[in-house]
Each structure stands twice: as structure tokens, then as C-alpha cells.
Design a protein around this motif. Structure first.
Motif, short mmCIF file in Angstrom:
data_model
loop_
_atom_site.label_atom_id
_atom_site.label_comp_id
_atom_site.label_asym_id
_atom_site.label_seq_id
_atom_site.Cartn_x
_atom_site.Cartn_y
_atom_site.Cartn_z
N THR A 129 19.96 4.01 48.88
CA THR A 129 20.45 4.48 47.57
C THR A 129 19.66 3.91 46.40
O THR A 129 19.78 4.41 45.28
N CYS A 130 18.89 2.86 46.62
CA CYS A 130 18.19 2.19 45.52
C CYS A 130 16.71 2.57 45.49
O CYS A 130 16.08 2.72 46.53
N SER A 131 16.18 2.67 44.29
CA SER A 131 14.78 3.02 44.11
C SER A 131 14.19 2.25 42.94
O SER A 131 14.87 2.01 41.93
N ILE A 132 12.95 1.84 43.09
CA ILE A 132 12.25 1.08 42.05
C ILE A 132 10.92 1.77 41.77
O ILE A 132 10.27 2.28 42.68
N SER A 133 10.54 1.78 40.52
CA SER A 133 9.22 2.30 40.15
C SER A 133 8.57 1.33 39.19
O SER A 133 9.24 0.78 38.30
N THR A 134 7.30 1.07 39.38
CA THR A 134 6.57 0.23 38.44
C THR A 134 5.34 0.98 37.96
O THR A 134 4.70 1.70 38.73
N SER A 135 5.04 0.85 36.69
CA SER A 135 3.92 1.59 36.12
C SER A 135 2.80 0.66 35.67
O SER A 135 3.00 -0.22 34.83
N TRP A 136 1.63 0.89 36.26
CA TRP A 136 0.41 0.22 35.83
C TRP A 136 -0.46 1.18 35.01
O TRP A 136 -1.63 0.91 34.77
#
Length: 462
Positions: A381-388
Motif C-alpha cells: 500500500t505504500c509508495s515513495i518517489s524521489t526526484s533528482w
């Protein structure tokens, strides 16, 4: 306020809650046939030695300490660490020309082969903050980097690389180095504001439900963090980014609101990723109960504090935004409404929030027992996004010995961190522009993502 200098590096209160893991990625350098590998490695070695003199924290270990109040925390201890190693893979199957012709595919970048360490370490053991491995292959060099997230975030890593590239150029032409003259500010070493506790600002565990305070140190990582995933790189063109931002614009929201009239590219990409990853995970088989999905996006605390901190601050100065929506509602929502939820979660991370977070961390006897709630159910159910995307790694000139600029930035084949989707640095116009996104999912979910009409309307395979 305590004065920190370059020679007196310490971890801050905010550093204490950073993921206790290595950020591992690869810089890909193509070398001319007349450029010997030893010249490239010599330039990298000498350049890094010069950089470590300027940033002593690079030659440090992260160790467990007991502070003056009896709290268990992490801090830096300078040590003569072997930061740079060379691995000769010229007789292996790796060929830079072939890798380039294939679009630098994820599966090429095997972490065990190309990086000096794994993503996690034995709890309690001293941890080098920065390790670099120069992998020599036919026609090029793959620079495998392992940077401890508990000491340096992506913004700090970019600053370190900029200085390292400049020092590599200076090893060949120390007099005439006019391409990019970069000097660290004095404020780059002053992370005291990330530890400053305001008695006027409340901050407790109850105020931060986005964190979980564990009763004791876990003996094992959650299964979702240790599972080996396959990753896929997708490309979103400049035209597709414009179309996505238009579709996710607040004017298309089905919920009447007047607070927002626009969204950023980062918010639009985040909304698409959150919706699409959950669709790939649950779209074929809706949850029996209306489980809540949590989405988190690391944000740069430097720009959100009051007053803002120096952009070249060498720390892990970030905070998680927290967005939540029932899974079934998320799967049925349009992108504009999802983008609004992400935007509201982002805007909640302001100077007051960060002060409260610092106070909360400072109130806990052992900050290492704090874990972001989003880490507890990744791949579900959990999601993470990181932006470079804003990290200008393609602009750095490393000198002739390394062929100038790096041709591609890549995560290792298993991704940066399970459950975390990574938006890589924005491609230059010469590269075709747009954004590359590294997505890591279980095999079945990845195949569903590739068949998802909404996702593939904007993303394409290389």
C-alpha cells in the motif's frame, strides 16, 4: 548557536532520521580509444583526495554515540578510510559502446559487481560515509558510488560531485580552470540549525503520525525492503510532460477548490507514479478492505526553513511529505485530484513543520527507533518517489581524462531502495530532453504497469 567548521563535522538532529542505508548509483563515462584507463583513474583518485581535504566528512565513519543527555544517537568520527578503489572489468562482457547503444539499461548495472558495498550494513557497525569504485570496462568507465544517506542527501551529493569534477579538471590544468569555478560557502559546514530546538515550537511523536516509534531495534528488515526487484527505466518526453501537467492541472479536479491554480512538474510526475504503481499492484484485484495507500516524497528542508539554509549545506537535510488516500478511491480518482492531494501534503512541510520535527526527534531517547511509516508496507500500500530531476549532474565537466561530462546517471539494477521510484537528472537537449524514471516492482506488477494505458500514455520504454 554552535559554530561548526569544515574540520569539525557532526551529524545534526535531523540527520538522525535519515534512512540508514547507502544511496548507490553509477556515473557512466565513455572514453576515447586513445584515453588510457589509468589516466582516468588517476584523475578521479587525485580529485577525490582534494575533495576530501575540502570536505573532511567524506573521510569519516558514522558511529553510535551517547550524547550528553544519555541519548543514543549517531555522529561522525574522522578516520583514514579507503574511499576509492579500482576494479578491472575489461575482460568481462561489459562494453561501453554496447551499453550506450542499448540506452544504458538497468540490468547492466549489477550492484555487487559495480559498487563497493551493499545497501544495508550490520546494525551498530561503523559506516564509511563515502565509497567510490571505478570499474574499468571496454571503451569506458562506470563509477559506482555508495553514499551513506544518514550523512548526505541527494542535494549534498550533487555538491560533492560538482567539487570532485572541478578537482579532477584541476589535476590536469591547475592554472586555467575557467569552466566552472565553485567554492563551498562557510555555511556549507554549519548544520547547527538542523539541531536547534525552539522552546516555542511543540514537537512530539503524537504530532507526527507519519513516523512510527519502534519499541526496540528490529532484528530484521521488513520483507519489502530486502526483496530483490527488477527495475525498468521509462522515459517521459518534454511533450509528454507538458501533456501530463495539463491533464493533472487543478482546473480538471472533480472536487471544487480555489486554493491552487497550477502544479509543478514534480507534483504531476508524483501523482502519475502514485496512481500507476498502485494500479499495477492492486488494479487487477481490488483490496477486500479499503486499505489506505500512503505516498511520500522527500523534500529539501534547506529551502523550506525560515530563513532558508545555504543550498550547498553538506547534510541529509530532507523531510518526507505525507499523502494518503484509500486504495480504491486512488484507483478511481483522476490525476488532477491525486495531484492536489500530493500538493497539499507538500505544502504542509514548512518551517513550522520542520521545527516541530526537529523537536520531536530531540525528545526521543533513541532516534534510530523512529522510522517513516511509509517504509513499513513498501511494495504493497505504500509508495515513495524521489526526484533528482533538478540535480545538474550532466553539467559537470570532469576533464579530458574522463571524456568531459558523464553520459548517463543510473541506479544499480535493483534500484535505489525497494518501494522507491527514482526520477533521474533531467536529460539535456542534446540527449533529447525529458525525464528518465527508474521503477522497481515485482515481476507481475511490472508487466501490468507496462500494459497500463494511463502510464504508457506518457511513459515509453527506451
Amino acid at each position: 548557536m554552535q559554530d561548526f567548521t569544515a574540520n569539525e563535522a557532526h551529524l545534526s538532529t535531523l540527520d538522525q532520521i535519515s534512512p540508514q542505508a547507502y544511496t548507490r548509483f553509477i556515473l557512466c563515462f565513455g572514453l576515447d580509444s586513445g584515453s588510457p584507463h589509468d589516466e582516468a583513474t588517476q584523475s578521479l583518485r587525485h580529485g577525490l583526495e582534494a575533495t576530501a581535504i575540502q570536505i573532511p566528512a567524506l573521510k569519516s565513519l558514522v558511529v553510535s554515540v551517547t550524547d550528553s543527555r544519555g541519548r543514543e544517537t549517531k555522529d561522525l568520527r574522522q578516520q583514514d578510510v579507503t574511499m576509492f578503489t579500482v576494479k578491472d572489468l575489461t575482460t568481462s562482457r561489459l562494453d561501453f559502446g554496447e551499453i550506450r547503444s542499448q540506452g544504458f539499461p538497468s540490468q547492466v548495472f549489477d550492484a555487487k559487481m559495480l559498487c563497493a558495498t551493499g545497501v544495508f550494513v550490520v546494525p551498530g557497525s561503523p559506516v564509511p560515509t563515502f565509497l567510490a569504485q571505478a570499474n574499468l570496462i571496454a571503451g569506458g568507465l562506470l563509477l559506482g558510488l555508495s553514499v551513506w544517506h544518514g550523512a548526505f542527501d541527494g542535494t549534498a551529493i550533487t555538491t560533492i560531485l560538482r567539487l570532485w569534477a572541478q578537482n579532477c579538471r584541476a589535476t590536469k590544468d591547475p592554472v586555467n580552470d575557467s569552466i566552472d569555478t565553485f567554492t563551498l560557502s562557510a555555511a556549507a559546514f554549519d548544520n547547527s540549525r538542523l539541531s536547534k530546538v525552539s522552546v516555542l515550537q511543540r514537537g512530539s511523536v503524537e504530532d507526527h503520525p507519519e513516523f512510527l516509534l519502534l519499541p526496540e531495534a528490529p532484528t530484521a528488515l521488513p520483507p519489502g525492503l530486502t526483496q530483490t526487484l527488477k527495475t525498468q527505466i521509462f522515459h517521459i518526453s518534454p511533450a509528454s510532460i507538458s501533456a501530463l501537467k495539463d491533464l493533472a492541472n487543478p482546473r480538471h479536479s472533480l472536487s471544487p477548490q480555489t486554493e491552487y491554480s497550477w502544479i509543478s512538474t514534480n507534483t504531476a510526475i508524483s501523482a502519475l507514479l502514485w496512481r500507476s504503481v498502485m494500479f499495477a499492484t492492486y488494479g487487477h484485484e481490488r483490496p477486500v478492505t479499503d486499505s489506505v495507500s500512503m505516498f511520500s516524497l522527500p523534500l529539501n528542508a534547506r529551502t523550506r526553513m525560515d530563513p532558508p539554509l545555504s543550498p550547498d549545506l553538506l547534510a541529509s537535510a530532507w523531510c518526507f511529505q505525507d499523502s494518503r488516500l484509500p486504495v480504491n478511491a486512488l484507483l478511481e480518482a483522476n490525476l488532477a485530484d491525486i495531484a492536489l492531494i500530493v500538493r497539499r501534503g507538500t505544502d504542509r512541510v514548512d518551517a513550522s513543520y520542520i521545527d516541530s520535527l526537529i523537536n520531536m526527534i530531540d525528545s526521543v531517547p533513541n532516534p534510530s527507533l523512529l522510522t517513516p511509516l511509509v517504509f513499513t508496507d513498501v511494495l504493497k500500500t505504500c509508495s515513495i518517489s524521489t526526484s533528482w530531476a533538478g540535480f545538474a549532474m550532466y553539467d559537470f565537466d570532469w576533464g579530458n581524462a574522463l571524456g568531459g561530462t558523464c553520459e548517463r546517471v543510473r541506479t544499480v539494477a535493483s534500484g535505489m531502495f525497494n518501494g522507491m521510484q527514482v526520477v533521474l537528472p533531467e536529460l539535456t537537449k542534446e540527449m533529447g530532453g525529458g525525464l528518465e524514471i527508474v521503477v522497481g516492482l515485482e515481476d507481475d506488477a511490472m508487466e501490468r504497469l507496462k500494459r497500463d494505458e494511463v502510464w504508457m500514455k506518457f511513459a515509453r520504454l527506451p
